[in-house]
Design an enzyme around this catalytic site. Structure first.
Site, PDB file in Angstrom:
ATOM      1  N   GLU A  39      -3.636   0.138   8.194  1.00 21.93           N
ATOM      2  CA  GLU A  39      -2.481   0.541   8.995  1.00 21.93           C
ATOM      3  C   GLU A  39      -2.645   0.009  10.399  1.00 21.93           C
ATOM      4  O   GLU A  39      -3.701   0.150  11.013  1.00 21.93           O
ATOM      5  CB  GLU A  39      -2.339   2.071   9.087  1.00 21.93           C
ATOM      6  CG  GLU A  39      -1.889   2.761   7.824  1.00 21.93           C
ATOM      7  CD  GLU A  39      -1.725   4.266   8.024  1.00 21.93           C
ATOM      8  OE1 GLU A  39      -1.445   4.712   9.165  1.00 21.93           O
ATOM      9  OE2 GLU A  39      -1.890   5.005   7.032  1.00 21.93           O
TER      10      GLU A  39
ATOM     11  N   ARG B 261       0.852  -1.186   0.000  1.00 22.95           N
ATOM     12  CA  ARG B 261       0.000   0.000   0.000  1.00 22.95           C
ATOM     13  C   ARG B 261       0.890   1.240   0.000  1.00 22.95           C
ATOM     14  O   ARG B 261       1.698   1.432   0.919  1.00 22.95           O
ATOM     15  CB  ARG B 261      -0.917   0.009   1.220  1.00 22.95           C
ATOM     16  CG  ARG B 261      -1.775   1.261   1.290  1.00 22.95           C
ATOM     17  CD  ARG B 261      -2.721   1.270   2.481  1.00 22.95           C
ATOM     18  NE  ARG B 261      -3.372   2.575   2.531  1.00 22.95           N
ATOM     19  CZ  ARG B 261      -3.275   3.437   3.546  1.00 22.95           C
ATOM     20  NH1 ARG B 261      -2.579   3.122   4.620  1.00 22.95           N
ATOM     21  NH2 ARG B 261      -3.867   4.609   3.476  1.00 22.95           N
TER      22      ARG B 261
ATOM     23  N   HIS C 287      -2.600  11.106   0.740  1.00 22.01           N
ATOM     24  CA  HIS C 287      -2.084  10.859   2.075  1.00 22.01           C
ATOM     25  C   HIS C 287      -1.400  12.137   2.563  1.00 22.01           C
ATOM     26  O   HIS C 287      -0.216  12.150   2.865  1.00 22.01           O
ATOM     27  CB  HIS C 287      -1.127   9.660   2.083  1.00 22.01           C
ATOM     28  CG  HIS C 287      -0.937   9.046   3.437  1.00 22.01           C
ATOM     29  ND1 HIS C 287      -1.050   7.689   3.672  1.00 22.01           N
ATOM     30  CD2 HIS C 287      -0.636   9.595   4.639  1.00 22.01           C
ATOM     31  CE1 HIS C 287      -0.815   7.433   4.944  1.00 22.01           C
ATOM     32  NE2 HIS C 287      -0.559   8.586   5.559  1.00 22.01           N
TER      33      HIS C 287
ATOM     34  N   GLU D 150      -7.364   8.823   6.082  1.00 22.55           N
ATOM     35  CA  GLU D 150      -7.631   9.475   7.358  1.00 22.55           C
ATOM     36  C   GLU D 150      -8.067  10.941   7.225  1.00 22.55           C
ATOM     37  O   GLU D 150      -7.372  11.862   7.682  1.00 22.55           O
ATOM     38  CB  GLU D 150      -6.401   9.378   8.262  1.00 22.55           C
ATOM     39  CG  GLU D 150      -6.027   7.963   8.614  1.00 22.55           C
ATOM     40  CD  GLU D 150      -4.907   7.849   9.627  1.00 22.55           C
ATOM     41  OE1 GLU D 150      -4.645   6.720  10.081  1.00 22.55           O
ATOM     42  OE2 GLU D 150      -4.293   8.884   9.974  1.00 22.55           O
TER      43      GLU D 150
ATOM     44  N   ASN E  15      -7.692   1.982   9.806  1.00 20.55           N
ATOM     45  CA  ASN E  15      -6.416   2.233  10.476  1.00 20.55           C
ATOM     46  C   ASN E  15      -6.662   2.259  11.984  1.00 20.55           C
ATOM     47  O   ASN E  15      -7.554   2.972  12.462  1.00 20.55           O
ATOM     48  CB  ASN E  15      -5.822   3.576  10.047  1.00 20.55           C
ATOM     49  CG  ASN E  15      -5.370   3.584   8.596  1.00 20.55           C
ATOM     50  OD1 ASN E  15      -5.444   2.564   7.912  1.00 20.55           O
ATOM     51  ND2 ASN E  15      -4.905   4.722   8.123  1.00 20.55           N
TER      52      ASN E  15
ATOM     53  N   TYR F 273      -4.556   2.209  15.920  1.00 19.26           N
ATOM     54  CA  TYR F 273      -3.323   2.225  16.695  1.00 19.26           C
ATOM     55  C   TYR F 273      -3.549   2.093  18.202  1.00 19.26           C
ATOM     56  O   TYR F 273      -2.775   1.446  18.885  1.00 19.26           O
ATOM     57  CB  TYR F 273      -2.552   3.525  16.422  1.00 19.26           C
ATOM     58  CG  TYR F 273      -1.955   3.582  15.039  1.00 19.26           C
ATOM     59  CD1 TYR F 273      -0.741   2.959  14.755  1.00 19.26           C
ATOM     60  CD2 TYR F 273      -2.611   4.224  14.007  1.00 19.26           C
ATOM     61  CE1 TYR F 273      -0.191   2.993  13.486  1.00 19.26           C
ATOM     62  CE2 TYR F 273      -2.071   4.268  12.727  1.00 19.26           C
ATOM     63  CZ  TYR F 273      -0.861   3.647  12.480  1.00 19.26           C
ATOM     64  OH  TYR F 273      -0.331   3.670  11.213  1.00 19.26           O
TER      65      TYR F 273
END
Length: 445
Positions: free
Chosen positions: A348, A77, A121, A166, A292, A294
């Site tokens: 991600e 990606r 991005h 995002e 994504n 985290y």
């Protein structure tokens, strides 16, 4: 007992983004981006770092593709730099810049690696920011032109395009808090930017389908598991607002549910940017959605006094983010509750940790982090979430936005003085999982 394994057809890959790895910021006619301007503004980025060279991926992409192949990863990606393709954001196409992505895609395919292309991005052409940036509707219209150009050039070989990465970070950190480029602190502009990012996606989807009718088109959103700090009603209310503004703000309109009301009310949004037909445009069907993840967000109401520190501090990464694998199960189930059978990808997930100066390839914390999150993804898959793949962030140590080069997420260590790449233990672990489907760390990793 039979070992739990990912299905054979599950996609394993690694991810990067253009400004974080490419370097070569003035090569072959590339225009200036907002991150070029931001990074060169004193005080904006830790250490005064810039992405001028980064990982020099622009010149070393063949070496990096070879690393992906060595690891047995089936997908890569990456993002396209808008100012490399259209230096001023609109107008004549810079064929030399677009040619780089031609070569990169061909190199990937020659190694049997599937390209997953993200069109935005965060590196907006500075010329468009000078004309108003994402708070201006004209930027959304320019994005559709750019998306059609890239899809038309690469769509004969690229089967997966994501429009945006995002949009929450773009609008919130770029226009509300100013932590990211363009560094503006204008709450109303942040709300306008958020809406126009979704309009940009809505305009781009049919344009890309026309230019590349065989390609799947989607979008990538970031999510956090949002929890109240206590069971106090004010904490519960604060968590609902935070959940609306972070997790539902983009997901719900994309799925035809409109903007979440509690979040909109808390922000005092007057919706002046919303034109007739926008919500229908934004909710155009997509072919996949990237997730994504985290960490989680524990929310304390500002109306209540701060809580004392916990007796046992939670485990945290080098970024200070809590390690909370269960949150990945939660956000995947949240997304699936809106998207049904739509294919999902973890686009991600990863962690920054300090480098072991004795052996920069040793990263046991990252191996443990990934193993627990792979297990969480498998749990979600077993619970019926239509998860189709997983991209580790990141393939390479890179320019980590406002943190500069101080935070390293790579499963491949990069010596920024020599540009030498070295596989970390985490890279070998990811390779093991990609080959076997078994998320259990290999002995000694």
């Amino acid at each position: 007992m039979t070992a739990r394994r990912f299905p054979h057809e599950f996609t394993w890959g690694a991810a990067t983004s253009s400004y974080q790895v490419e370097g070569a910021v003035t090569a072959d006619g590339r225009g200036e981006s907002i991150w070029d301007r931001f990074a060169h503004t004193p005080g904006r980025v830790a250490g005064g770092d810039t992405g001028d060279v980064a990982c020099d991926h622009y010149h070393r992409y063949r070496e990096d593709v070879a690393l992906l192949a060595e690891l047995g990863l089936g997908a890569y990606r990456f993002s396209v730099a808008w100012p490399r393709v259209l230096p001023d954001g609109t107008g004549p196409v810079n064929q030399a810049g677009l040619g780089f992505y031609d070569r990169l895609v061909d190199e990937l395919l020659e190694h049997g690696i599937t390209p997953f292309v993200t069109l935005y991005h965060w590196d907006l052409p500075q010329a468009l920011e000078d004309s108003g940036g994402w708070p201006a509707r004209s930027t959304a219209e320019a994005f559709a032109e750019y998306a059609s150009t890239v899809a038309g050039r690469l769509g004969d070989r690229v089967a997966h395009f994501a429009t945006l990465n995002e949009p929450f970070v773009v609008s919130h950190l770029g226009y509300r808090t100013g932590e990211h480029a363009p560094g503006r602190t204008e709450p109303d502009a942040a709300l306008a930017a958020a809406h126009h990012l979704l309009v940009a996606h809505g305009l781009a989807v049919p344009a890309m389908r026309a230019a590349a009718p065989r390609a799947a088109v989607g979008i990538v959103l970031n999510f956090g598991a949002t929890h109240p700090a206590t069971a106090h009603p004010l904490d519960l209310e604060a968590a609902i607002v935070a959940h609306d503004q972070a997790n539902r703000w983009f997901l719900d309109p994309l799925m035809g549910r409109g903007y979440p009301e509690e979040g909109a009310r808390a922000w005092g949004w007057r919706r002046g940017e919303v034109a007739d037909g926008d919500l229908e445009l934004i909710a155009a069907p997509i072919d996949f959605l990237g997730v994504n993840y985290y960490t989680r967000d524990v929310v304390r109401s500002p109306a209540l006094p701060p809580l004392p520190p916990p007796t046992k501090a939670p485990e945290r990464t080098g970024m200070g983010w809590e390690v909370y694998p269960q949150g990945l199960v939660e956000v995947l189930q949240l997304v699936a509750s809106r998207t049904g059978e739509l294919p999902l990808y973890v686009t991600e997930n990863g962690a920054a940790y300090p480098v072991d100066e004795r052996d920069p390839t040793a990263d046991p914390e990252r191996v443990r982090f990934l193993a627990r999150h792979f297990d969480a993804a498998l749990t979600a898959l077993e619970a019926g979430v239509p998860l189709r793949g997983y991209f580790v962030w990141s393939l390479l140590d890179n320019f980590e936005w406002a943190h500069g080069y101080a935070q390293r997420f790579g499963i491949v260590h990069v010596d920024f003085d020599t540009q030498e790449r070295r596989l970390r233990d985490s890279a070998r672990f990811v390779a093991h999982v990609a080959r076997s489907g078994d998320p259990t760390p290999v002995t000694g990793a």
